[in-house]
Design an enzyme around this catalytic site. Structure first.
Site, PDB file in Angstrom:
ATOM      1  N   HIS A  67      36.137  45.826  33.270  1.00  0.00           N
ATOM      2  CA  HIS A  67      35.509  46.694  34.275  1.00  0.00           C
ATOM      3  C   HIS A  67      34.060  46.257  34.449  1.00  0.00           C
ATOM      4  O   HIS A  67      33.395  45.872  33.500  1.00  0.00           O
ATOM      5  CB  HIS A  67      35.551  48.164  33.841  1.00  0.00           C
ATOM      6  CG  HIS A  67      35.361  49.107  34.974  1.00  0.00           C
ATOM      7  ND1 HIS A  67      34.122  49.448  35.427  1.00  0.00           N
ATOM      8  CD2 HIS A  67      36.245  49.747  35.764  1.00  0.00           C
ATOM      9  CE1 HIS A  67      34.254  50.279  36.459  1.00  0.00           C
ATOM     10  NE2 HIS A  67      35.533  50.474  36.680  1.00  0.00           N
ATOM     11  N   ASP A 120      43.608  51.655  35.499  1.00  0.00           N
ATOM     12  CA  ASP A 120      44.867  51.165  36.089  1.00  0.00           C
ATOM     13  C   ASP A 120      45.885  50.722  35.054  1.00  0.00           C
ATOM     14  O   ASP A 120      47.028  50.410  35.407  1.00  0.00           O
ATOM     15  CB  ASP A 120      44.556  49.998  37.036  1.00  0.00           C
ATOM     16  CG  ASP A 120      43.770  50.484  38.246  1.00  0.00           C
ATOM     17  OD1 ASP A 120      42.676  49.975  38.500  1.00  0.00           O
ATOM     18  OD2 ASP A 120      44.258  51.428  38.907  1.00  0.00           O
TER      19      ASP A 120
HETATM   20  C1  SDX Z   1      39.190  49.498  39.432  1.00  0.00           C
HETATM   21  O1  SDX Z   1      34.337  49.508  40.188  1.00  0.00           O
HETATM   22  C2  SDX Z   1      35.069  50.467  39.911  1.00  0.00           C
HETATM   23  O2  SDX Z   1      34.629  51.550  39.529  1.00  0.00           O
HETATM   24  C3  SDX Z   1      36.543  50.244  40.117  1.00  0.00           C
HETATM   25  C4  SDX Z   1      37.482  51.336  39.634  1.00  0.00           C
HETATM   26  C5  SDX Z   1      37.350  52.592  40.463  1.00  0.00           C
HETATM   27  O3  SDX Z   1      37.704  53.667  39.946  1.00  0.00           O
HETATM   28  O4  SDX Z   1      36.968  52.480  41.658  1.00  0.00           O
HETATM   29  O5  SDX Z   1      37.245  51.618  38.287  1.00  0.00           O
HETATM   30  C6  SDX Z   1      38.958  50.913  39.793  1.00  0.00           C
HETATM   31  O6  SDX Z   1      39.127  48.663  40.279  1.00  0.00           O
HETATM   32  C7  SDX Z   1      39.415  49.148  37.995  1.00  0.00           C
HETATM   33  C8  SDX Z   1      39.547  47.602  37.768  1.00  0.00           C
HETATM   34  C9  SDX Z   1      40.992  47.220  38.107  1.00  0.00           C
HETATM   35  N1  SDX Z   1      41.092  45.700  38.115  1.00  0.00           N
HETATM   36  C10 SDX Z   1      41.768  45.093  37.143  1.00  0.00           C
HETATM   37  O7  SDX Z   1      42.266  45.629  36.168  1.00  0.00           O
HETATM   38  C11 SDX Z   1      41.903  43.590  37.374  1.00  0.00           C
HETATM   39  C12 SDX Z   1      41.573  42.829  36.086  1.00  0.00           C
HETATM   40  N2  SDX Z   1      40.139  42.935  35.792  1.00  0.00           N
HETATM   41  C13 SDX Z   1      39.263  41.907  36.250  1.00  0.00           C
HETATM   42  O8  SDX Z   1      39.596  41.327  37.449  1.00  0.00           O
HETATM   43  C14 SDX Z   1      37.786  42.277  36.071  1.00  0.00           C
HETATM   44  O9  SDX Z   1      37.650  42.778  34.809  1.00  0.00           O
HETATM   45  C15 SDX Z   1      37.135  43.230  37.056  1.00  0.00           C
HETATM   46  C16 SDX Z   1      37.327  42.793  38.468  1.00  0.00           C
HETATM   47  C17 SDX Z   1      37.676  44.605  36.877  1.00  0.00           C
HETATM   48  C18 SDX Z   1      35.651  43.246  36.746  1.00  0.00           C
HETATM   49  O10 SDX Z   1      35.154  42.020  37.103  1.00  0.00           O
HETATM   50  P1  SDX Z   1      33.622  41.626  36.791  1.00  0.00           P
HETATM   51  O11 SDX Z   1      32.807  42.795  36.423  1.00  0.00           O
HETATM   52  O12 SDX Z   1      33.156  40.760  37.895  1.00  0.00           O
HETATM   53  O13 SDX Z   1      33.750  40.844  35.445  1.00  0.00           O
HETATM   54  P2  SDX Z   1      33.779  39.289  35.407  1.00  0.00           P
HETATM   55  O14 SDX Z   1      34.862  38.829  36.328  1.00  0.00           O
HETATM   56  O15 SDX Z   1      32.408  38.790  35.581  1.00  0.00           O
HETATM   57  O16 SDX Z   1      34.276  39.090  33.924  1.00  0.00           O
HETATM   58  C19 SDX Z   1      33.350  38.915  32.901  1.00  0.00           C
HETATM   59  C20 SDX Z   1      34.054  37.932  31.959  1.00  0.00           C
HETATM   60  C21 SDX Z   1      34.538  36.674  32.673  1.00  0.00           C
HETATM   61  O17 SDX Z   1      34.547  35.641  31.736  1.00  0.00           O
HETATM   62  P3  SDX Z   1      33.265  34.588  31.771  1.00  0.00           P
HETATM   63  O18 SDX Z   1      33.188  34.047  33.195  1.00  0.00           O
HETATM   64  O19 SDX Z   1      32.061  35.431  31.401  1.00  0.00           O
HETATM   65  O20 SDX Z   1      33.631  33.554  30.742  1.00  0.00           O
HETATM   66  O21 SDX Z   1      35.240  38.562  31.441  1.00  0.00           O
HETATM   67  C22 SDX Z   1      36.379  37.862  31.881  1.00  0.00           C
HETATM   68  C23 SDX Z   1      35.971  36.985  33.038  1.00  0.00           C
HETATM   69  O22 SDX Z   1      36.767  35.823  33.143  1.00  0.00           O
HETATM   70  N3  SDX Z   1      37.358  38.854  32.306  1.00  0.00           N
HETATM   71  C24 SDX Z   1      38.648  38.796  32.040  1.00  0.00           C
HETATM   72  C25 SDX Z   1      39.190  39.959  32.591  1.00  0.00           C
HETATM   73  N4  SDX Z   1      38.226  40.672  33.181  1.00  0.00           N
HETATM   74  C26 SDX Z   1      37.095  39.968  33.016  1.00  0.00           C
HETATM   75  N5  SDX Z   1      39.402  37.884  31.389  1.00  0.00           N
HETATM   76  C27 SDX Z   1      40.729  38.152  31.290  1.00  0.00           C
HETATM   77  N6  SDX Z   1      41.319  39.276  31.810  1.00  0.00           N
HETATM   78  C28 SDX Z   1      40.578  40.192  32.445  1.00  0.00           C
HETATM   79  N7  SDX Z   1      41.166  41.276  32.956  1.00  0.00           N
END
Ligand code: SDX
Length: 435
Positions: free
Chosen positions: A313, A370
């Protein structure tokens, strides 16, 4: 120089400027950099808005480090335990919990506006039966403005209020109609003698040959309690991507139905509201507990686009309090509606495995709202392609609350970000024969 300012020096020019710090009730203060370009000739660059506050809002507060979520100051855990979705919608839209009379009036007005225009029903016939329900939601919600053009003066508080009420009232009817169209069942009208969640389930599953609600209006209380809870948990969440989309669209003066349709589009993505549907697909692909290490490795592999859906998140770097509450509700719902589908056990094992893995610990990746919600929806017989539509039903209360808050503020300006240009510098046209 005071404690309520930030000084920025442009080392390229030696220019120095001070900018005010804006502090909210709680949370991280923000530097007001509106005059940065004028003072120092530079922009800020923050494409994912990692450190950017886009507005001031009194609706919802999140402390991502402590796993705190407040709706109008009330902790989500208390609202989940004691309130109902309709009461939470009132709270988000009006700022205070309703008195008994206010809640009754609110419920009556929602029931009164829960029907959709008969001409709108025809819209669904234009979609193929296998159209994704979210594509229908975007189209039908956006078209609502065609039926209410006499009450779209956004400077009129009553026009704003009635538009917001109409969307909260009609979104379950539209959502159920999407499902009915996809399965070829006749449309079911909302009833004045049923509550918000009861009406939705009746509009989803009642059949001419078999009524969903019996003659005593009985619906299983576990179902209604779970639905109220999930709608409460999904109702609002500060400036998430879809709410920010609604606000940006609203800044142009577009009508509220078009703005919420834009929010629905943004929510659809698997990185946002589409994740609940993607979690179920991921669990089905993993299949068995012994394959969990294989998928955890894929999630950690920088060269693999696979991510653990329902994990991570932008704001929560601790448990998403909504995931904790949803996981507990899973136990209750699955006890009532046992299933031989090992989804929940697989989800629990996956969570346990991930939370022990150094990668997830170091990057502070926890289950989000989720991760478990889809398991409950599946137990309630909601089809997977309707999961994000369920999110839309709940989040509409948050979207219209932000829209009303924004439109009621004086001096609104169009949202128009700048950029860092990386294209060609100026050059002369080349005629075709010389290319
Ligand atoms: C919702 O914003 C909100 O409030 C949203 C929400 C709401 O109520 O409106 O809470 C609802 O959208 C919840 C999120 C649902 N999405 C998912 O579950 C999809 C999986 N999660 C990821 O796509 C991700 O965690 C996000 C999109 C939720 C957050 O993305 P960020 O904040 O841009 O984090 P990031 O992509 O910069 O990740 C930081 C690091 C990265 O690694 P590095 O580049 O630093 O090496 O963490 C890793 C990412 O690759 N990472 C993950 C991961 N999520 C982040 N690695 C593996 N699996 C994951 N799920």
């Amino acid at each position: 120089m005071t404690k309520d300012t930030v000084t920025i020096t442009n080392n390229a020019t030696g220019e120095v400027a001070e900018f005010a710090l804006s502090r909210g009730t709680v949370g991280i203060p923000a530097v007001d950099i509106g005059t940065l370009n004028k003072e120092l000739g530079v922009f800020t660059f923050d494409p994912g808005f990692m450190s950017t506050a886009s507005c001031k809002s009194a609706i919802t507060y999140i402390d991502g480090d402590k796993g705190v979520l407040l709706y109008r100051g009330y902790p989500i855990e208390q609202l989940a335990a004691k309130s109902s979705f309709v009461e939470v919608a009132y709270l988000l839209m009006n700022g205070e919990l309703p008195t008994e009379f206010e809640l009754l009036s609110f419920k009556d007005e929602i029931r009164h506006h829960s029907m959709i225009h008969e001409a709108l029903r025809v819209f669904f016939n234009g979609f193929h039966y296998d159209a994704h329900p979210m594509s229908m939601m975007v189209g039908v919600m956006g078209s609502l403005s065609a039926f209410y053009h006499s009450e779209l003066d956004m400077n009129d508080p009553e026009h704003r209020r009635i538009s917001a009420m109409r969307m909260v009232a009609k979104v379950p009817t539209i959502a159920a109609a999407c499902y009915r169209h996809s399965v070829g069942w006749p449309f079911v009208y909302p009833r004045l003698d049923l509550g918000y969640c009861e009406n939705f389930m009746n509009m989803m599953f009642s059949l001419p040959s078999q009524k969903y609600v019996d003659k005593n209006n009985y619906i299983d209380p576990v179902t209604i309690k779970a639905l109220n809870l999930l709608f409460i948990l999904h109702a609002d969440h500060e400036q998430n991507a879809s709410t920010s989309t609604v606000r940006l669209a609203s800044s142009t003066g577009a009508n509220p139905y078009a703005c919420v349709a834009a929010g629905i589009s943004a929510l659809w993505g698997p990185a946002h509201g589409g994740a609940n549907e993607a979690v179920l697909a991921m669990l089905a692909e993993i299949g068995t507990v012994d394959r969990i290490p294989e998928f955890i490795a894929k999630a950690k592999d920088k060269n693999d686009p696979f991510r653990l859906m329902g994990f991570g998140h932008r704001v929560y770097k601790n448990f998403d309090p909504r995931a904790t509450i949803t996981r507990e509700t899973c136990h209750e719902v699955l006890a009532k509606f046992p299933s031989d589908d090992p989804l929940f056990e697989l989800a629990l094992a996956l969570e346990e495995y991930a939370l022990k893995d150094e990668y997830f610990i170091e990057k502070k990746l926890y289950p989000n709202v989720d991760f478990y919600s889809g398991i409950i929806y599946k137990a309630l017989k909601i089809p997977e392609d309707m999961f994000t539509v369920m999110f839309v039903i709940a989040r509409t209360a948050g979207w219209v609350s932000h829209w009303m808050e924004m439109m009621s503020e004086p001096g609104q300006r169009i949202g128009r970000p700048r950029q860092i240009y990386t294209g060609n510098d100026v050059r002369d046209y080349v005629v075709e024969s010389d290319r």
